[in-house]
Design an enzyme around this catalytic site. Structure first.
Site, mmCIF file in Angstrom:
data_model
loop_
_atom_site.group_PDB
_atom_site.id
_atom_site.type_symbol
_atom_site.label_atom_id
_atom_site.label_comp_id
_atom_site.label_asym_id
_atom_site.label_seq_id
_atom_site.Cartn_x
_atom_site.Cartn_y
_atom_site.Cartn_z
ATOM 1 C CD GLU A 48 2.732 12.895 14.795
ATOM 2 O OE1 GLU A 48 3.770 12.242 14.568
ATOM 3 O OE2 GLU A 48 1.643 12.626 14.276
ATOM 4 C CE1 TYR A 49 -1.353 10.754 18.278
ATOM 5 C CE2 TYR A 49 -3.288 11.247 19.593
ATOM 6 C CZ TYR A 49 -2.653 10.484 18.629
ATOM 7 O OH TYR A 49 -3.349 9.453 18.045
ATOM 8 N NE ARG A 58 -4.862 14.415 18.365
ATOM 9 C CZ ARG A 58 -4.110 13.898 17.390
ATOM 10 N NH1 ARG A 58 -4.526 12.832 16.730
ATOM 11 N NH2 ARG A 58 -2.945 14.446 17.091
ATOM 12 C CG HIS A 95 8.029 10.343 16.602
ATOM 13 N ND1 HIS A 95 6.844 10.312 15.890
ATOM 14 C CD2 HIS A 95 8.816 11.247 15.964
ATOM 15 C CE1 HIS A 95 6.928 11.148 14.865
ATOM 16 N NE2 HIS A 95 8.111 11.727 14.893
ATOM 17 C CG ASN A 96 3.448 8.269 16.290
ATOM 18 O OD1 ASN A 96 4.576 8.475 15.861
ATOM 19 N ND2 ASN A 96 2.527 7.639 15.594
ATOM 20 C CE LYS A 119 6.204 6.677 13.860
ATOM 21 N NZ LYS A 119 5.089 5.978 13.346
ATOM 22 C CE LYS A 147 -4.219 6.083 10.353
ATOM 23 N NZ LYS A 147 -2.992 5.854 9.692
ATOM 24 N N GLY A 156 4.414 0.913 2.018
ATOM 25 C CA GLY A 156 5.307 -0.125 1.512
ATOM 26 C C GLY A 156 5.815 0.205 0.114
ATOM 27 C CB SER A 180 8.347 8.963 11.992
ATOM 28 O OG SER A 180 7.582 10.154 11.987
ATOM 29 N N GLY A 181 7.227 9.800 9.198
ATOM 30 C CA GLY A 181 7.349 10.765 8.119
ATOM 31 C C GLY A 181 6.252 10.615 7.087
ATOM 32 C CB ALA A 230 -0.902 -0.031 1.220
ATOM 33 C CB VAL A 231 0.331 4.848 0.489
ATOM 34 C CG1 VAL A 231 -0.352 4.654 1.819
ATOM 35 C CG2 VAL A 231 1.151 6.109 0.518
HETATM 36 P P1 NDP Z 1 -2.543 0.026 5.399
HETATM 37 O O1 NDP Z 1 -2.345 0.166 6.832
HETATM 38 O O2 NDP Z 1 -3.755 0.617 4.765
HETATM 39 O O3 NDP Z 1 -2.484 -1.533 5.019
HETATM 40 C C1 NDP Z 1 -2.718 -2.008 3.720
HETATM 41 C C2 NDP Z 1 -1.766 -3.143 3.378
HETATM 42 O O4 NDP Z 1 -1.910 -4.213 4.331
HETATM 43 C C3 NDP Z 1 -2.055 -3.722 2.024
HETATM 44 O O5 NDP Z 1 -0.848 -4.073 1.410
HETATM 45 C C4 NDP Z 1 -2.878 -4.956 2.372
HETATM 46 O O6 NDP Z 1 -2.846 -5.946 1.385
HETATM 47 C C5 NDP Z 1 -2.160 -5.429 3.598
HETATM 48 N N1 NDP Z 1 -2.946 -6.332 4.423
HETATM 49 C C6 NDP Z 1 -4.043 -6.036 5.171
HETATM 50 N N2 NDP Z 1 -4.485 -7.146 5.801
HETATM 51 C C7 NDP Z 1 -3.654 -8.155 5.444
HETATM 52 C C8 NDP Z 1 -3.579 -9.528 5.779
HETATM 53 N N3 NDP Z 1 -4.468 -10.097 6.623
HETATM 54 N N4 NDP Z 1 -2.591 -10.264 5.222
HETATM 55 C C9 NDP Z 1 -1.694 -9.709 4.395
HETATM 56 N N5 NDP Z 1 -1.706 -8.409 4.046
HETATM 57 C C10 NDP Z 1 -2.672 -7.640 4.564
HETATM 58 O O7 NDP Z 1 -1.254 0.550 4.594
HETATM 59 P P2 NDP Z 1 -0.316 1.834 4.847
HETATM 60 O O8 NDP Z 1 0.661 1.776 3.743
HETATM 61 O O9 NDP Z 1 -1.086 3.078 5.062
HETATM 62 O O10 NDP Z 1 0.423 1.525 6.224
HETATM 63 C C11 NDP Z 1 1.201 0.365 6.408
HETATM 64 C C12 NDP Z 1 1.732 0.347 7.825
HETATM 65 O O11 NDP Z 1 2.546 1.480 8.022
HETATM 66 C C13 NDP Z 1 0.674 0.391 8.924
HETATM 67 O O12 NDP Z 1 1.076 -0.416 9.992
HETATM 68 C C14 NDP Z 1 0.676 1.841 9.356
HETATM 69 O O13 NDP Z 1 0.243 1.995 10.686
HETATM 70 C C15 NDP Z 1 2.144 2.184 9.187
HETATM 71 N N6 NDP Z 1 2.455 3.596 8.989
HETATM 72 C C16 NDP Z 1 1.681 4.361 8.190
HETATM 73 C C17 NDP Z 1 1.975 5.698 8.003
HETATM 74 C C18 NDP Z 1 1.120 6.520 7.114
HETATM 75 O O14 NDP Z 1 1.371 7.731 7.026
HETATM 76 N N7 NDP Z 1 0.152 5.935 6.398
HETATM 77 C C19 NDP Z 1 3.121 6.332 8.653
HETATM 78 C C20 NDP Z 1 3.925 5.425 9.397
HETATM 79 C C21 NDP Z 1 3.576 4.117 9.572
HETATM 80 P P3 NDP Z 1 -3.962 -5.922 0.183
HETATM 81 O O15 NDP Z 1 -3.431 -4.977 -0.818
HETATM 82 O O16 NDP Z 1 -3.978 -7.341 -0.308
HETATM 83 O O17 NDP Z 1 -5.254 -5.499 0.795
#
Ligand code: NDP
Length: 474
Positions: A189-190, A287, A185-186, A182, A260, A14, A128-129, A11-12
């Protein structure tokens, strides 16, 4: 060719971490539960570097050089456990599973212990970031074994933010240390965000400034000692006008702050450790208060102060800057104390100065004054409180008259400033020669025979409250 590092969960966050590794010349193995995201990444960004996409977990693992480094970037909680359960059996002794999501540090400790039994390194890592940070250089807080950091550290340092060429990434400590830091840190941040919000509220409600004017004030502050990412983006948000109505953006947004959960975790952990992080707690509770429309509606007619006693004075702007800086110092002092307490409790041996150092860029609380925090801990590694370091002591004592005026003005005019007020109460509590805690000990002894210690001799004592009120040795 094999990949140096793999990312599962595209997702975003990764996706951007994977692109960041690739842009730094590393070959990156890619995997996601559903193949669509993997395909999309390669189609859109494949030209940025070298990627090896895989549809199955087996192929993904096979595409990695050994020891394997697998970054997990999925939804925190059950999803992380599901991914660990899927990958652990496919890995071999010495391989690393790196959880870069926002896991709770207790989960990380549990997972690390379980995977260690299998000969695998589990590295809970704070990142973070936000998404921009993930792509252009986040602040990275890896826990886990020293051994894993030797193999993994250089890659993480490569993609992290840099300050004067120094990476915003350091081995925080074993098992859950990275995720703990971390989390704090959050929490900080709050607190930072709440204090900035209170400053805005006072400048608007007492000072009568418009959001656009306040944006300019924040811009000015950003050039000074308050200079930080959060002050900078606050100015941007306040400057924004809603396209549809022409009103200030801040006036068309519902005034209910969401969360969150990492702030709440910080406070829960602080309660367990017995560390007073009142600034972080106030910000979490503020909050929660904002997010309870039912109670707010019912209470909307509670009377406020009869007359808004005089405005904040000519110096309101300068006073609020002082109150903000002093309260911010308190929030950081509390957060660092929590890190030190956890480090002692769990045997993590965390260097607090190194945490300040890696927060100087890449993360949300990046700020000029973290340099001073680093210097304070470099000078005195076991500093009992940031407030007693020369720089911060000067800053807070210089600010205190203004700080008191701001808190008094807020109270007189009925403007909630829980962050400023509780920070000041903490400051006064710490510096008090005698606290009313002695009376609390008396009450405890009265109703529960909980005993007390005396100022003038050793031992525990109890007064026979229900009988002759004579003192006995407990
Ligand atoms: P999300 O938290 O929205 O997670 C989506 C991802 O998780 C997708 O790749 C999804 O796969 C996968 N997923 C969900 N359930 C499962 C499962 N049961 N088995 C395998 N894969 C699964 O993505 P983000 O990129 O927003 O965040 C990723 C992590 O990073 C989270 O832990 C978040 O807290 C942390 N984080 C996020 C920040 C942000 O700004 N967004 C900042 C710092 C940390 P699929 O595509 O198949 O659904």
């Amino acid at each position: 060719e094999k990949a140096q590092i793999g990312v599962t969960g595209l997702a975003v966050m990764g996706r951007n971490l994977a692109r960041n590794f690739a842009r730094h010349g590393h070959t990156v193995a890619l995997h996601n539960r559903s193949y669509g995201r993997t395909k999309e990444l390669v189609e859109e960004y494949g030209h940025e570097g070298s990627f090896i996409p895989s549809e199955s977990a087996e192929d993904f693992v096979a595409s990695l050089e050994r020891p394997r480094r697998v970054v997990i970037m999925v939804k925190a909680g059950k999803a992380t456990d599901a991914v660990i359960d899927e990958f652990a059996p496919l890995l071999e002794k010495g391989d690393m599973l790196i959880d870069a999501g926002n896991a709770h540090f207790a989960d990380t400790r549990r997972r690390e212990a379980a995977l260690k039994e299998m000969g695998l390194h589990f590295v809970g890592t704070g990142v973070s970031g936000g998404e921009e940070g993930a792509l252009h250089g986040p602040s990275i807080m890896p826990g886990g074994s020293k051994e894993s950091y030797e193999s993994l550290g250089p890659l993480l340092e490569d993609i992290s933010a840099k300050v004067d060429g120094e990476p915003c990434c350091v081995h925080v400590g074993p098992d859950g240390a990275g995720h703990f830091v971390k989390m704090v840190h959050n929490g900080i941040e709050y607190a930072d965000m709440q204090l900035i919000a209170e400053a805005y509220d006072l400048l608007r409600s007492v000072g009568g400034h418009s959001p656009a004017e306040i944006a300019e004030i924040f811009k000015g502050w950003n050039e000074g000692r308050l200079g930080s990412y959060l002050i900078e983006i606050t100015a941007e948000v306040l400057k924004q006008t809603d396209a549809e109505t022409g009103k200030p953006f801040v006036d068309i947004v519902v005034d209910q702050a969401e969360q969150k959960g990492t702030g709440r975790w910080t406070v829960q952990a602080a309660l367990d450790l017995g560390v007073p992080v009142s600034g972080i707690a106030e910000s979490v509770f503020a909050r929660a208060l904002s997010g309870d429309p039912k109670v707010r509606a019912a209470a909307a007619n509670l009377p406020g102060p009869s007359a808004t006693a005089g405005a904040g004075g000519d110096n309101l702007q300068a006073d609020v800057e002082q109150a903000l800086f002093a309260s911010k110092i308190v929030a950081y002092a509390q957060g660092f104390q929590q890190i030190q307490a956890a480090s002692a409790e769990y045997g993590w041996d965390i260097d607090p100065g190194a945490m300040a150092k890696i927060w100087r860029d890449g993360c949300i609380i990046r700020a000029k004054f973290l340099d001073f925090i680093k210097q304070a801990f470099d000078k005195t590694p076991d500093l009992p409180s940031l407030l007693v370091d020369d720089y911060f002591l000067d800053a807070v004592s210089g600010a205190q008259e203004a700080w008191r005026r701001v808190v008094a003005t807020a109270a007189q005019q009925g403007i909630p400033a829980p962050g400023f007020a509780s920070a000041l109460a903490y400051y006064d509590g710490l510096r008090a020669k005698r606290l009313p805690a002695a009376l609390i000990q008396g009450q405890r002894d009265f109703f529960g025979a909980h005993t007390y210690r005396r100022v003038d001799k050793d031992g525990s004592f109890h007064t026979m409250w229900g009988a002759d009120r004579n003192e006995v040795t407990a």
